[in-house]
Design an enzyme around this catalytic site. Structure first.
Site, mmCIF file in Angstrom:
data_model
loop_
_atom_site.group_PDB
_atom_site.id
_atom_site.type_symbol
_atom_site.label_atom_id
_atom_site.label_comp_id
_atom_site.label_asym_id
_atom_site.label_seq_id
_atom_site.Cartn_x
_atom_site.Cartn_y
_atom_site.Cartn_z
ATOM 1 N N PHE A 1 0.833 -1.208 0.000
ATOM 2 C CA PHE A 1 0.000 0.000 0.000
ATOM 3 C C PHE A 1 0.872 1.266 0.000
ATOM 4 C CE2 PHE A 1 -2.012 2.819 3.414
ATOM 5 C CZ PHE A 1 -2.625 3.659 2.495
ATOM 6 N N ARG B 1 -7.775 -4.140 8.727
ATOM 7 C CA ARG B 1 -7.664 -2.882 9.459
ATOM 8 C C ARG B 1 -8.993 -2.130 9.421
ATOM 9 N NH1 ARG B 1 -1.588 -0.971 8.034
ATOM 10 N NH2 ARG B 1 -2.012 -2.070 6.121
ATOM 11 N N TYR C 1 5.140 -7.763 15.710
ATOM 12 C CA TYR C 1 5.364 -6.584 14.864
ATOM 13 C C TYR C 1 6.118 -5.507 15.643
ATOM 14 C CZ TYR C 1 4.157 -2.848 11.516
ATOM 15 O OH TYR C 1 4.187 -1.821 10.599
ATOM 16 N N THR D 1 1.881 -9.896 1.125
ATOM 17 C CA THR D 1 0.728 -9.020 1.408
ATOM 18 C C THR D 1 0.593 -7.913 0.370
ATOM 19 O OG1 THR D 1 2.075 -7.723 2.957
ATOM 20 C CG2 THR D 1 0.662 -9.430 3.905
ATOM 21 N N GLY D 2 1.649 -7.637 -0.372
ATOM 22 C CA GLY D 2 1.565 -6.644 -1.450
ATOM 23 C C GLY D 2 0.762 -7.205 -2.618
HETATM 24 N N1 UDP Z 1 -11.077 -1.930 14.769
HETATM 25 C C1 UDP Z 1 -12.430 -1.962 14.824
HETATM 26 N N2 UDP Z 1 -13.130 -2.657 13.855
HETATM 27 C C2 UDP Z 1 -12.494 -3.301 12.838
HETATM 28 C C3 UDP Z 1 -11.088 -3.253 12.777
HETATM 29 C C4 UDP Z 1 -10.403 -2.561 13.761
HETATM 30 O O1 UDP Z 1 -13.055 -1.370 15.730
HETATM 31 O O2 UDP Z 1 -13.199 -3.911 11.996
HETATM 32 C C5 UDP Z 1 -10.348 -1.160 15.798
HETATM 33 C C6 UDP Z 1 -9.157 -1.861 16.443
HETATM 34 O O3 UDP Z 1 -9.555 -2.630 17.554
HETATM 35 C C7 UDP Z 1 -8.297 -0.666 16.833
HETATM 36 C C8 UDP Z 1 -8.587 0.369 15.752
HETATM 37 O O4 UDP Z 1 -9.804 -0.033 15.154
HETATM 38 O O5 UDP Z 1 -8.696 -0.148 18.067
HETATM 39 C C9 UDP Z 1 -7.511 0.444 14.665
HETATM 40 O O6 UDP Z 1 -7.266 -0.878 14.243
HETATM 41 P P1 UDP Z 1 -6.384 -1.229 12.988
HETATM 42 O O7 UDP Z 1 -6.448 -2.716 12.844
HETATM 43 O O8 UDP Z 1 -6.788 -0.428 11.818
HETATM 44 O O9 UDP Z 1 -4.890 -0.796 13.339
HETATM 45 P P2 UDP Z 1 -4.100 -0.459 14.692
HETATM 46 O O10 UDP Z 1 -4.219 1.008 14.844
HETATM 47 O O11 UDP Z 1 -4.726 -1.185 15.847
HETATM 48 O O12 UDP Z 1 -2.746 -0.911 14.425
#
Ligand code: UDP
Length: 323
Positions: free
Chosen positions: A11, A186, A145, A35-36
């Site tokens: 991305f 995400r 990670y 993943t790309g």
């Molecule tokens: N999250 C959510 N619903 C989803 C996916 C993620 O509420 O379908 C929440 C997740 O628990 C986190 C935030 O959104 O608190 C951001 O999550 P993401 O996976 O995008 O990345 P992070 O910032 O956690 O690395």
């Protein structure tokens, strides 16, 4: 100028390739596509300044040509990947960083490491300045990670101190935009795809946790400025506008005009409660400030996911949606 972009099919990596090519650079993109996606760089295939090498940078990199700058962006980066690809993440953060630093040393190239706000873990300091050492659970599900990137930063500084490699470290906060994988798990791909296909929109926990979302075009501009600077210390890049996850879900629902319901799922382990960059360093050293308002960026990103959905490229199950 000739750049190597590892993870150039990803991305952020693919947007970086576009940016450098537009500046007149020659770009070698290296990716193993775990993943790309080749779709992200398909438009570059006939560009004579662009070369694609399929390679896993966790193994020795044999590059004959000269290279002036290395941008190490290869790594799975979605929390859903942390559970699916933990060993690959640790390897690319550790071995991939070692190999690319070795290449930078051999080629006398400048080197930029894509690090992350995850080095701060679930932070106790808010907003997070680069001087904060973080609060990471090394054996938790996100630890693969976080620790891989913390190791990568340590290795980058060691190559700088011991071998005098010109290094840069960018700590990237949540970034979004076209070319995110619709099924990467995400929040923005999940909620956008759910909103556009009428499925329930999954908010984890009570949605009070915060993030701040930076448009990829702003981020790439900052990365370029950092590479051009003489700053060896880590620099945060991200958007300082903090919003809750529930507010984000509501915004995506409103912008898309979706009738999807918002539903609540359990909060994954070690999910950071608050995250927002302290941008003092980026502002003063790089004169950088994100410009794209989140509503505008979300509209563009929703258009992208709409096109992907129409092309039938959305996988049936959303990765991570049932975490
Ligand atoms: N999250 C959510 N619903 C989803 C996916 C993620 O509420 O379908 C929440 C997740 O628990 C986190 C935030 O959104 O608190 C951001 O999550 P993401 O996976 O995008 O990345 P992070 O910032 O956690 O690395």
């Amino acid at each position: 100028m000739r750049a190597l972009v590892t993870g150039g099919g990803g991305f952020i990596g693919s947007h970086l390739c576009d940016f450098l090519l537009a500046k007149g650079w020659t770009v070698v993109c290296m990716d193993n596509f775990i993943t790309g996606s080749e779709r992200n760089i398909a438009h570059l295939s006939s560009n004579p300044s662009f070369q694609l090498i399929r390679h896993d940078v966790s193994t020795f990199i044999d590059l004959e040509s000269s290279v002036d700058c290395i941008f190490h962006f290869a790594s799975p980066a979605s929390p859903a990947d942390f559970q699916r690809l933990p060993i690959q993440i640790l390897k690319v953060g550790a071995l991939g960083t070692h190999n690319t630093l070795g290449l930078a040393k051999a080629k006398k190239a400048k080197y930029l490491l894509a690090s992350t706000s995850e080095v701060y873990g679930d932070p106790e300091v808010h907003p997070q300045p680069e001087s904060y050492w973080g609060r990471v659970n090394p054996i938790g599900i996100r630890g693969v990670y976080d620790e891989a990137k913390r190791f990568a930063e340590a290795m980058t500084m060691a190559y700088h101190r011991i071998h005098a490699v010109e290094t840069r470290i960018v700590r990237i906060f949540n970034t979004y935009g076209p070319r995110m994988r619709p099924d990467d798990g995400r929040i923005i791909p999940n909620l956008a795809t759910q909103a556009l296909t009428g499925q329930p929109m999954t908010v984890y926990g009570d949605g009070s946790q915060t993030r701040s979302f930076c448009h990829v075009s702003d981020l790439v501009e900052g990365i370029y400025r950092l590479m051009e600077s003489n700053q060896n210390q880590p620099v945060n890049l991200g958007n300082p506008k903090e919003i809750t996850v529930l507010e984000l879900a509501q915004k995506i629902k409103d912008i898309s005009g979706s009738k999807s319901k918002i539903v609540f799922h359990p909060l994954p382990a070690d999910d950071p409660k608050r995250r927002c960059p302290d941008l003092t360093r980026a502002r003063t050293l790089l004169h950088w400030e994100p410009r794209v308002p989140v509503e505008e960026g979300l509209r563009e990103t929703l258009d992208y996911f709409r096109k992907v959905a129409q092309a039938g490229n959305v996988s049936s199950g959303l990765a991570g949606a049932s975490r």
